[in-house]
Design an enzyme around this catalytic site. Structure first.
Site, short mmCIF file in Angstrom:
data_model
loop_
_atom_site.label_atom_id
_atom_site.label_comp_id
_atom_site.label_asym_id
_atom_site.label_seq_id
_atom_site.Cartn_x
_atom_site.Cartn_y
_atom_site.Cartn_z
CG ASP A 1 55.11 13.81 38.89
OD1 ASP A 1 56.60 14.52 38.21
OD2 ASP A 1 54.07 13.73 38.45
CE LYS B 1 54.40 13.33 33.08
NZ LYS B 1 54.54 14.44 34.28
CE LYS C 1 51.46 19.86 31.47
NZ LYS C 1 52.94 18.85 32.16
CB SER D 1 44.17 13.82 33.08
OG SER D 1 45.65 14.23 33.70
CD GLN E 1 45.51 14.19 36.82
OE1 GLN E 1 46.58 15.04 36.55
NE2 GLN E 1 45.41 13.20 36.31
N GLY F 1 52.42 7.91 38.02
CA GLY F 1 53.25 8.60 39.15
C GLY F 1 53.42 8.31 39.69
NE ARG F 2 50.01 12.18 42.46
CZ ARG F 2 48.86 13.10 43.08
NH1 ARG F 2 48.48 13.10 44.08
NH2 ARG F 2 48.24 13.48 41.85
#
Length: 475
Positions: free
Chosen positions: A249, A271, A304, A363, A422, A442-443
């Site tokens: 991201d 992703k 999405k 999530s 999240q 991700g992070r």
């Protein structure tokens, strides 16, 4: 059983419009030319009395022992109540969801561990509603071996229940009911034949044990899938010994490529959110594909999709990003209906090996996806086995098919929650408890001082959890 009484009930159900003909959608997400709305019988005491009497006759003949009766909420509850009174057996009440106050129990009533319970249901298609009730009763230590139902639609529900050790006895099968209505000229021969052909052609998805999916290796599951992308992913995970998906991201294509140069060796899937990249170019896509080939990972564009079929087809194939030309798989909502899957399964640019992860759960805290929505999503996907790679979800019981992949986001080495709602779970929880196959991080990697070192830690931790799961040693 008294055939005259049986025919009388069938004709009564038709007369009170509990049997409808046309174009309908079942709870299991299956289109049908005939629909049974048995909720209306509560307005007809004599019909309820007749049905109760006939079901009690079946139970007295077929079921050797049971201590309690439990109706599947909500349509079967009135019949279960009357059966409880007639048979002089105590009734248990299963809630759809636990109360937020008081005892918060899912099963109401007095019972002891080890006692048996008879399930009462109105109609079965896939049998999923019965299995949900069985699951809640089992959690309380109750044993369920038998279910008695008014109508078996003959679309796989009986087999699904018997696979899960629940014997089924029905007042009618669909074939028997249609035969009675045709015999008494309530429906035409053409409609009767249409329904019979429908029964032959359309079956509910198989509902097996989620534990079976969790215990099978990725190698074995690669042999069971119908989707080429799922097969690729299972094989990549087996070869590279990683079930880690990196969510990049980032808004800079240069930073994304630099990051993948460092961590590509440790992931099975990347992703992307291509529409947040501020310096997007076709050169970026070329280099991304080169990295995917060099490090042997696939590309998931987390688009999405959530529009009507024609619009989604254009979003997928056209515009600035031309997603269909480079993404091995994409994410999609099921909200618009089957049209979205029809559009995404359309071959384009000579490329047919594409996949879709349907969002069955999210999530984020407070999301609006309900259990009913999730079930229809999974059943809708069963009609498109060649295009469905798996589901984005958090729960191992969301689906049973071992040929599909559970993609689970919201994972960090320690459970946490960010300021935007999240929710993050630990690797142990998402793999051993929740059934995740590919885990999205991700992070936890991107924000680390050394993304490469952190990717190695995640890869090794997640893979150990997978090995522990398939060994069956979950304690």
């Amino acid at each position: 059983m008294d055939n005259n009484k049986l025919e009388g009930v069938a004709l009564k159900l038709f007369d009170i419009n509990a049997v409808k003909f046309g174009e309908f959608m079942t709870k299991s997400g299956i289109e049908t030319p005939v629909y049974f709305d048995l909720r209306v019988i509560v307005s007809y005491p004599r019909v309820m009395e007749l049905i109760t009497s006939l079901l009690c006759d079946i139970v007295a003949t077929k079921v050797k022992k049971y201590d309690h009766i439990c109706g599947v909420p909500y349509t079967a509850l009135p019949i279960a109540t009357l059966m409880s009174v007639q048979a002089k057996k105590p009734m248990l009440l299963r809630r759809k969801e636990a109360k937020a106050y008081g005892t918060k129990k899912m099963i109401e009533g007095h019972y002891n561990v080890g006692e048996t319970c008879l399930i009462v249901e109105d109609v079965i298609t896939s049998g999923s509603s019965v299995l949900e009730t069985v699951k809640e009763l089992n959690k309380e230590g109750l044993v369920v071996n038998n279910a008695v139902i008014i109508l078996d639609r003959e679309q796989g529900g009986r087999k699904n229940l018997e696979t899960n050790n629940v014997n089924v006895d029905a007042l009618f099968t669909m074939t028997e009911l249609i035969g009675i209505l045709e015999k008494h000229k309530k429906i035409t021969k053409e409609m009767s034949m249409k329904v019979r052909n429908y029964l032959t052609e359309v079956k509910a998805p198989v509902t097996g044990s989620s534990e079976e999916r969790m215990l099978l290796s990725y190698e074995k599951r690669a042999e069971l899938t119908s989707n080429p992308v799922a097969k690729q992913l299972f094989n990549i995970m087996s070869i590279k010994k990683t079930n880690l998906c990196l969510s990049v991201d980032l808004t800079s294509s240069i930073k994304i490529l630099e990051l993948l140069e460092k961590v590509g060796e440790y992931i099975c899937l990347v992703k992307t959110h291509v529409d947040i990249i501020e310096d997007f170019s076709l050169d970026f896509i070329t280099r991304l594909k080169q990295l995917a080939q060099r490090f042997n990972f696939l590309i998931l564009e987390d688009r999405k999709f959530a529009d009507i079929g024609n619009t989604v087809l254009l979003q997928y194939q056209k515009g600035l990003y031309k997603i269909s030309e480079w993404a091995d798989c994409v994410t999609s909502h099921s909200l618009p209906g089957e049209g979205i899957l029809k559009s995404l399964s359309t071959p384009c640019n000579g490329l047919e090996n594409r996949g879709v992860f349907l969002l069955a759960e999210m999530s984020s805290e407070g999301n609006l996806i309900s259990p009913e929505y999730r079930e229809v999503t999974v059943n809708m996907a069963s009609k498109y086995p060649n295009i469905i790679t798996g589901f984005v979800c958090q729960n191992k019981d969301t689906f049973k098919d071992p040929g599909l992949i559970q993609l689970t986001p919201g994972v960090q080495l320690e459970s946490a929650k960010d300021d935007l709602g999240q929710v993050y779970n630990s690797p142990d929880k998402v793999i051993l408890d929740n059934g995740a196959d590919i885990i999205v991080v991700g992070r936890g990697i991107i924000a680390a001082k050394s993304p490469e070192a952190q990717a190695v830690i995640y890869r090794d931790t997640l893979w150990k959890c997978y090995l522990k799961r398939v060994s069956g040693k979950l304690e």
